[in-house]
Design a protein around this motif. Structure first.
Motif, PDB file in Angstrom:
ATOM      1  N   THR A   1       0.850  -1.193   0.000  1.00 24.63           N
ATOM      2  CA  THR A   1       0.000   0.000   0.000  1.00 24.63           C
ATOM      3  C   THR A   1       0.881   1.237   0.000  1.00 24.63           C
ATOM      4  OG1 THR A   1      -1.717  -1.178   1.251  1.00 24.63           O
ATOM      5  CG2 THR A   1      -1.840   1.228   1.226  1.00 24.63           C
ATOM      6  N   LYS A   2       0.710   2.050  -1.032  1.00 21.54           N
ATOM      7  CA  LYS A   2       1.527   3.260  -1.191  1.00 21.54           C
ATOM      8  C   LYS A   2       0.576   4.434  -1.433  1.00 21.54           C
ATOM      9  CE  LYS A   2       3.971   1.086  -4.483  1.00 21.54           C
ATOM     10  NZ  LYS A   2       3.870  -0.382  -4.265  1.00 21.54           N
ATOM     11  N   ILE A   3       0.591   5.416  -0.512  1.00 22.18           N
ATOM     12  CA  ILE A   3      -0.408   6.488  -0.498  1.00 22.18           C
ATOM     13  C   ILE A   3       0.272   7.848  -0.669  1.00 22.18           C
ATOM     14  CG2 ILE A   3      -2.244   7.582   0.858  1.00 22.18           C
ATOM     15  CD1 ILE A   3      -2.401   4.924   2.467  1.00 22.18           C
ATOM     16  N   ALA A   4      -0.324   8.690  -1.516  1.00 19.57           N
ATOM     17  CA  ALA A   4       0.196  10.058  -1.702  1.00 19.57           C
ATOM     18  C   ALA A   4      -0.900  10.931  -2.290  1.00 19.57           C
ATOM     19  CB  ALA A   4       1.413  10.051  -2.614  1.00 19.57           C
ATOM     20  N   TYR A   5      -0.600  12.221  -2.436  1.00 24.18           N
ATOM     21  CA  TYR A   5      -1.513  13.132  -3.117  1.00 24.18           C
ATOM     22  C   TYR A   5      -1.425  12.920  -4.620  1.00 24.18           C
ATOM     23  CZ  TYR A   5      -1.540  15.582   1.360  1.00 24.18           C
ATOM     24  OH  TYR A   5      -1.661  15.899   2.692  1.00 24.18           O
ATOM     25  N   HIS A   6      -2.516  13.177  -5.294  1.00 20.21           N
ATOM     26  CA  HIS A   6      -2.588  12.978  -6.737  1.00 20.21           C
ATOM     27  C   HIS A   6      -1.812  14.057  -7.489  1.00 20.21           C
ATOM     28  CE1 HIS A   6      -4.423  13.632 -10.738  1.00 20.21           C
ATOM     29  NE2 HIS A   6      -4.396  12.298 -10.770  1.00 20.21           N
ATOM     30  N   LYS A   7      -0.982  13.615  -8.404  1.00 18.86           N
ATOM     31  CA  LYS A   7      -0.387  14.466  -9.436  1.00 18.86           C
ATOM     32  C   LYS A   7      -0.559  13.720 -10.747  1.00 18.86           C
ATOM     33  CE  LYS A   7       3.014  16.731  -6.441  1.00 18.86           C
ATOM     34  NZ  LYS A   7       4.454  17.010  -6.187  1.00 18.86           N
ATOM     35  N   TRP A   8      -0.326  14.378 -11.855  1.00 18.37           N
ATOM     36  CA  TRP A   8      -0.632  13.758 -13.147  1.00 18.37           C
ATOM     37  C   TRP A   8       0.142  12.466 -13.380  1.00 18.37           C
ATOM     38  CZ3 TRP A   8       3.197  13.016 -16.771  1.00 18.37           C
ATOM     39  CH2 TRP A   8       4.361  13.767 -16.635  1.00 18.37           C
ATOM     40  N   TYR A   9       1.287  12.323 -12.729  1.00 13.45           N
ATOM     41  CA  TYR A   9       2.136  11.155 -12.986  1.00 13.45           C
ATOM     42  C   TYR A   9       2.155  10.141 -11.838  1.00 13.45           C
ATOM     43  CZ  TYR A   9       5.234  13.756  -9.900  1.00 13.45           C
ATOM     44  OH  TYR A   9       5.740  14.442  -8.831  1.00 13.45           O
ATOM     45  N   THR A  10       1.459  10.418 -10.730  1.00 18.29           N
ATOM     46  CA  THR A  10       1.690   9.632  -9.520  1.00 18.29           C
ATOM     47  C   THR A  10       1.130   8.213  -9.554  1.00 18.29           C
ATOM     48  OG1 THR A  10      -0.236  10.751  -8.540  1.00 18.29           O
ATOM     49  CG2 THR A  10       1.939  11.596  -7.949  1.00 18.29           C
ATOM     50  N   THR A  11       0.269   7.900 -10.507  1.00 11.18           N
ATOM     51  CA  THR A  11      -0.231   6.517 -10.588  1.00 11.18           C
ATOM     52  C   THR A  11       0.896   5.529 -10.894  1.00 11.18           C
ATOM     53  OG1 THR A  11      -0.836   6.942 -12.890  1.00 11.18           O
ATOM     54  CG2 THR A  11      -2.583   7.141 -11.247  1.00 11.18           C
ATOM     55  N   LEU A  12       2.019   6.043 -11.390  1.00 12.94           N
ATOM     56  CA  LEU A  12       3.185   5.184 -11.654  1.00 12.94           C
ATOM     57  C   LEU A  12       3.832   4.697 -10.357  1.00 12.94           C
ATOM     58  CD1 LEU A  12       4.906   7.347 -14.429  1.00 12.94           C
ATOM     59  CD2 LEU A  12       3.669   5.208 -14.785  1.00 12.94           C
ATOM     60  N   PHE A  13       3.643   5.461  -9.287  1.00 16.25           N
ATOM     61  CA  PHE A  13       4.376   5.200  -8.053  1.00 16.25           C
ATOM     62  C   PHE A  13       3.512   4.704  -6.899  1.00 16.25           C
ATOM     63  CE2 PHE A  13       6.572   8.583 -10.392  1.00 16.25           C
ATOM     64  CZ  PHE A  13       7.862   8.087 -10.466  1.00 16.25           C
ATOM     65  N   TYR A  14       2.226   5.076  -6.892  1.00 19.78           N
ATOM     66  CA  TYR A  14       1.402   4.856  -5.702  1.00 19.78           C
ATOM     67  C   TYR A  14       0.155   4.039  -6.021  1.00 19.78           C
ATOM     68  CZ  TYR A  14       4.384   8.674  -4.145  1.00 19.78           C
ATOM     69  OH  TYR A  14       5.481   9.443  -3.833  1.00 19.78           O
ATOM     70  N   THR A  15      -0.312   3.309  -5.031  1.00 20.18           N
ATOM     71  CA  THR A  15      -1.554   2.542  -5.204  1.00 20.18           C
ATOM     72  C   THR A  15      -2.781   3.399  -4.916  1.00 20.18           C
ATOM     73  OG1 THR A  15      -1.452   1.770  -2.894  1.00 20.18           O
ATOM     74  CG2 THR A  15      -0.421   0.369  -4.579  1.00 20.18           C
ATOM     75  N   HIS A  16      -2.613   4.443  -4.118  1.00 20.97           N
ATOM     76  CA  HIS A  16      -3.707   5.357  -3.789  1.00 20.97           C
ATOM     77  C   HIS A  16      -3.240   6.790  -4.029  1.00 20.97           C
ATOM     78  CE1 HIS A  16      -4.622   1.695  -1.518  1.00 20.97           C
ATOM     79  NE2 HIS A  16      -5.892   2.056  -1.574  1.00 20.97           N
ATOM     80  N   ASN A  17      -3.927   7.488  -4.928  1.00 20.95           N
ATOM     81  CA  ASN A  17      -3.585   8.862  -5.292  1.00 20.95           C
ATOM     82  C   ASN A  17      -4.786   9.751  -4.961  1.00 20.95           C
ATOM     83  OD1 ASN A  17      -0.947   8.518  -7.139  1.00 20.95           O
ATOM     84  ND2 ASN A  17      -2.349   6.816  -7.496  1.00 20.95           N
ATOM     85  N   LEU A  18      -4.656  10.530  -3.922  1.00 15.75           N
ATOM     86  CA  LEU A  18      -5.796  11.262  -3.376  1.00 15.75           C
ATOM     87  C   LEU A  18      -5.737  12.741  -3.757  1.00 15.75           C
ATOM     88  CD1 LEU A  18      -5.732   9.612   0.133  1.00 15.75           C
ATOM     89  CD2 LEU A  18      -7.146   8.977  -1.795  1.00 15.75           C
ATOM     90  N   LYS A  19      -6.815  13.245  -4.297  1.00 20.20           N
ATOM     91  CA  LYS A  19      -6.877  14.660  -4.676  1.00 20.20           C
ATOM     92  C   LYS A  19      -7.079  15.500  -3.415  1.00 20.20           C
ATOM     93  CE  LYS A  19      -8.362  14.147  -9.444  1.00 20.20           C
ATOM     94  NZ  LYS A  19      -9.339  14.539 -10.486  1.00 20.20           N
ATOM     95  N   ARG A  20      -6.253  16.536  -3.290  1.00 19.57           N
ATOM     96  CA  ARG A  20      -6.345  17.423  -2.131  1.00 19.57           C
ATOM     97  C   ARG A  20      -7.740  18.038  -2.037  1.00 19.57           C
ATOM     98  NH1 ARG A  20      -1.164  19.133  -0.071  1.00 19.57           N
ATOM     99  NH2 ARG A  20       0.531  18.333  -1.377  1.00 19.57           N
ATOM    100  N   ILE A  21      -8.139  18.363  -0.830  1.00 23.80           N
ATOM    101  CA  ILE A  21      -9.455  18.954  -0.604  1.00 23.80           C
ATOM    102  C   ILE A  21      -9.529  20.322  -1.248  1.00 23.80           C
ATOM    103  CG2 ILE A  21     -11.042  19.786   1.194  1.00 23.80           C
ATOM    104  CD1 ILE A  21      -9.775  17.621   3.019  1.00 23.80           C
ATOM    105  N   ASP A  22     -10.635  20.613  -1.891  1.00 27.43           N
ATOM    106  CA  ASP A  22     -10.868  21.903  -2.546  1.00 27.43           C
ATOM    107  C   ASP A  22     -10.826  23.010  -1.499  1.00 27.43           C
ATOM    108  OD1 ASP A  22     -11.768  24.115  -3.885  1.00 27.43           O
ATOM    109  OD2 ASP A  22     -13.597  23.191  -4.674  1.00 27.43           O
ATOM    110  N   ASN A  23      -9.865  23.950  -1.646  1.00 26.29           N
ATOM    111  CA  ASN A  23      -9.713  24.964  -0.603  1.00 26.29           C
ATOM    112  C   ASN A  23     -10.740  26.085  -0.659  1.00 26.29           C
ATOM    113  OD1 ASN A  23      -8.803  26.540  -2.698  1.00 26.29           O
ATOM    114  ND2 ASN A  23      -6.716  26.773  -1.926  1.00 26.29           N
ATOM    115  N   THR A  24     -11.745  25.929  -1.503  1.00 25.53           N
ATOM    116  CA  THR A  24     -12.873  26.863  -1.450  1.00 25.53           C
ATOM    117  C   THR A  24     -13.916  26.381  -0.442  1.00 25.53           C
ATOM    118  OG1 THR A  24     -14.068  25.740  -3.251  1.00 25.53           O
ATOM    119  CG2 THR A  24     -12.551  27.518  -3.863  1.00 25.53           C
ATOM    120  N   MET A  25     -13.739  25.156   0.040  1.00 18.37           N
ATOM    121  CA  MET A  25     -14.676  24.595   1.017  1.00 18.37           C
ATOM    122  C   MET A  25     -14.363  25.137   2.411  1.00 18.37           C
ATOM    123  SD  MET A  25     -14.552  20.657  -0.330  1.00 18.37           S
ATOM    124  CE  MET A  25     -15.499  20.037   1.066  1.00 18.37           C
ATOM    125  N   ASP A  26     -15.319  24.948   3.324  1.00 18.91           N
ATOM    126  CA  ASP A  26     -15.085  25.318   4.715  1.00 18.91           C
ATOM    127  C   ASP A  26     -14.213  24.254   5.382  1.00 18.91           C
ATOM    128  OD1 ASP A  26     -16.622  27.631   4.573  1.00 18.91           O
ATOM    129  OD2 ASP A  26     -18.478  26.559   5.062  1.00 18.91           O
TER     130      ASP A  26
END
Length: 355
Positions: A103-128
């Motif tokens: 299990t390899k976890i990181a934030y999503h970038k356009w290329y990160t699927t090459l390195f990680y099993t879970h690529n998570l998009k950062r929370i939208d900073n317009t939210m509360d």
């Protein structure tokens, strides 16, 4: 289970990322949880019972391909089950890729699927946000592990030993600090000029603080910043100078932590000192640079115990629709528009609430 949490960069980033370790240890008390960071941040990890081993990735190793790959295979030999890469840059991409973890976890970038099993998009900073996005996004990295959200503890913590506290009390006695007076730490200077409130304005902030009777003021600054610290001190009135213990300064990061642990509140520039104070559960008043996104680092903002101010709070038209890089480029001139008179009443309210 073996976990590796990777967070390079500055003290504030590292300290904030320790909440990942704290919550993992709560869920998996028998797991081994290691933390990888730069040399300069080890001190904020000392004493944390939720971190089993601190792994230092030195500048020398990072800048030498042979040393880096040797280091990578040393990490692989540790046989981690889960790697959480908060930093997510090329060197840590490679460390994670070759770690052998399932299990390899990181934030999503356009290329990160090459390195990680879970690529998570950062929370939208317009939210509360309840905690600030620096906290929210780190908690996001725990989601693939299905922790019970009702048990999540979002607060970073620092740990001070009895010996460190005793040494600090002795230091206070040497500097004739009256225990009956409130002790206020001023985060005097930022880590760089673009994060440093203008010196003449900071002197006014110190005057506001000193106007409260029965207070002692300590300055936080690096030895390399002593000339700027002296400029602020020399700009203060004689009555204010009498309340300042200019020479009471921690010799290293651990001694600062212990000193801060014996203060009542902190006021000043955004940065590591503020983050460490919050991790010690101290009330904080933070002055943000015009180019810093307040929603990211105004953590645990509640309008009472933790308060912050930003140019955007008072003169939003100056930076509205202006690109981040342009704001940073013009930070000095924008700071000049951010006069301390704008938030004098907020400092007074903060001190009344917390002293």
């Amino acid at each position: 289970m073996k976990f590796l949490v990777i967070q390079q960069k500055r003290v504030g980033d590292v300290l904030t990322s320790t909440i990942i370790c704290n919550n993992l240890k709560k869920k998996y008390p028998n797991a081994t949880i290691d933390f990888m960071g730069y040399t300069n941040c080890v001190d904020v990890l000392i004493g944390n019972p939720n971190i089993d081993n601190v792994i230092v990735l030195s500048h020398k190793v990072r800048k030498n391909y042979f040393s880096l790959f040797k280091f990578i295979f040393e990490i692989r030999a540790k046989k981690y089950d889960v790697v959480i890469d908060v930093y997510n840059k090329l060197e840590t991409n490679l460390i994670t890729l070759f770690s052998g973890a399932n299990t390899k976890i990181a934030y999503h970038k356009w290329y990160t699927t090459l390195f990680y099993t879970h690529n998570l998009k950062r929370i939208d900073n317009t939210m509360d946000t309840n905690y600030g996005f620096a906290i929210e996004n780190r908690l996001l990295l725990l989601e693939p592990l299905n922790l019970d959200k009702s048990t999540i503890d979002p607060f970073p913590k620092l740990f001070v030993s009895p010996k460190e506290n005793e040494d600090t009390i002795s230091l206070f006695e040497q500097h004739k600090i009256d225990k009956n007076k409130k002790i206020i730490m001023i985060s005097l200077l930022g880590s760089e000029q673009s994060k440093t409130y203008p010196l003449e304005y900071m002197a006014k902030v110190v005057e506001y603080v000193a106007s409260h009777k029965d207070v002692t003021i300590l300055f936080n600054y690096f030895e390399s910043q002593i000339e700027d610290a002296k400029k602020i001190y020399n700009s203060c009135s004689k009555s204010t100078q009498e309340k300042i213990r200019f020479d009471l300064l921690g010799s290293d990061l651990r001694s600062f932590v212990a000193i801060m642990n014996n203060c009542d509140i902190i006021i000043g520039n955004d940065g590591g000192a503020i983050n460490m104070a919050k991790a010690l559960n101290k009330p904080s008043f933070t002055i943000f640079s015009p180019f810093i996104e307040k929603k990211n680092w105004a953590t645990f903002e509640d309008g009472s115990k933790n308060i912050s101010v930003h140019l955007n709070d008072y003169k939003p038209d100056l930076i509205k629709n202006v690109h981040h890089d342009e704001i940073k480029k013009n930070a000095s001139s924008l700071y000049q528009q951010f006069t301390p008179e704008l938030f004098k009443d907020r400092i007074e309210f903060f001190m009344d609430q917390n002293l």
